[in-house]
Motif scaffolding. Sequence first.
Motif, PDB file in Angstrom:
ATOM      1  N   LYS A 148       0.851  -1.188   0.000  1.00 17.21           N
ATOM      2  CA  LYS A 148       0.000   0.000   0.000  1.00 17.21           C
ATOM      3  C   LYS A 148       0.890   1.242   0.000  1.00 17.21           C
ATOM      4  O   LYS A 148       1.719   1.405   0.883  1.00 17.21           O
ATOM      5  CB  LYS A 148      -0.906   0.008   1.223  1.00 17.21           C
ATOM      6  N   ARG A 149       0.678   2.102  -0.980  1.00 14.84           N
ATOM      7  CA  ARG A 149       1.509   3.297  -1.081  1.00 14.84           C
ATOM      8  C   ARG A 149       0.685   4.586  -1.093  1.00 14.84           C
ATOM      9  O   ARG A 149       1.193   5.647  -1.412  1.00 14.84           O
ATOM     10  CB  ARG A 149       2.373   3.225  -2.350  1.00 14.84           C
ATOM     11  N   GLU A 150      -0.606   4.447  -0.710  1.00 11.78           N
ATOM     12  CA  GLU A 150      -1.472   5.625  -0.746  1.00 11.78           C
ATOM     13  C   GLU A 150      -1.990   5.982   0.654  1.00 11.78           C
ATOM     14  O   GLU A 150      -3.062   6.550   0.808  1.00 11.78           O
ATOM     15  CB  GLU A 150      -2.654   5.390  -1.695  1.00 11.78           C
ATOM     16  N   ASN A 151      -1.199   5.672   1.676  1.00 12.71           N
ATOM     17  CA  ASN A 151      -1.601   5.979   3.044  1.00 12.71           C
ATOM     18  C   ASN A 151      -1.527   7.473   3.324  1.00 12.71           C
ATOM     19  O   ASN A 151      -0.710   8.190   2.735  1.00 12.71           O
ATOM     20  CB  ASN A 151      -0.672   5.254   4.029  1.00 12.71           C
ATOM     21  N   PRO A 152      -2.371   7.963   4.251  1.00 12.55           N
ATOM     22  CA  PRO A 152      -2.208   9.346   4.713  1.00 12.55           C
ATOM     23  C   PRO A 152      -0.825   9.517   5.338  1.00 12.55           C
ATOM     24  O   PRO A 152      -0.348   8.632   6.040  1.00 12.55           O
ATOM     25  CB  PRO A 152      -3.317   9.505   5.774  1.00 12.55           C
TER      26      PRO A 152
END
Length: 300
Positions: free
Chosen positions: A235-239
């Motif tokens: 996952k590379r779209e974390n806040p």
Amino acid sequence: MCETNLPLISHYLIELGAYMILIILLWSAWKKGRFWVLTLLTGIFFGLILEALNMQVFHAYEYGTFLIVLPGQLPLAVGVGWGMIIYAAMLTSAALGVVWWIRPFMVGLLALMIDFTLDPIASQQGLCLWVWAPEQEAFVFGIPPRNFFSWFFVAFGFSLFWYILNRKFKLENQSLFKQVGALLIILILSMVFLFAAIISIRVTTQGALLSVLLILGAVLLISTLLIWRYARPIKRENPINLPVLLVPLYFYAYAILAILIWIRDPQMLLSTLSWAVLGTICYLLPYSKTISMRKLSPGN
């Protein structure tokens, strides 16, 4: 004899910077839940125990000037550093969303990426945060190679037992008494695991530098290959978690500035910059898509 040319106020400001980041991390952990605060504090306690053993039992090194020193000449900041680094590495690996049993390998490597920049500078002339005992085994980058093993296995072991017990007992939902009890068990298991690993390496290598380096390289290579094989997709779209990012960025900035201002060693600067760049990329990985989308969004 290690001699420092670092002004006393600079020692204190560096240490106070670590405490400020700790306060930010504690505030962030509290928003996540009580168990996360306890996890961070347990990591700090773990670090203090390790440092006390190294100083009082193994006489591996002694410390320089620190603002807050606990009984036994134990600097609080060192335990705080251990706890913050392990905590930041655990949250970074969790944010990537990989399978749980791969995360300890990530945590170990992420922690080691900070240690590769921090430990080599700490005992250098001009800084002298701590000084290794002269009877220690052969040195690598100015420190015993077993130190790198210790960093990896401390972070790996603590996170491994944390993930195992948390998965089995859902510790975030348990009472304070059960959470504290579980963390104490994690602490004990981590200590046993660490000393078993170090003793095994010592028996296997008999202190031979080449053998130690080969085993260290094998550990890092196997960990990297396991992550490469089983940690995708990530996952590379974390806040963006700024409190977590402050930890590696603080230590990397400190190491680079220390070399530029006080140590002035070009080879060490090159090595530190390389590890700092690689480590920063790894710590930013969970937020890479988020950062890219912000740059591409209209109005930015």
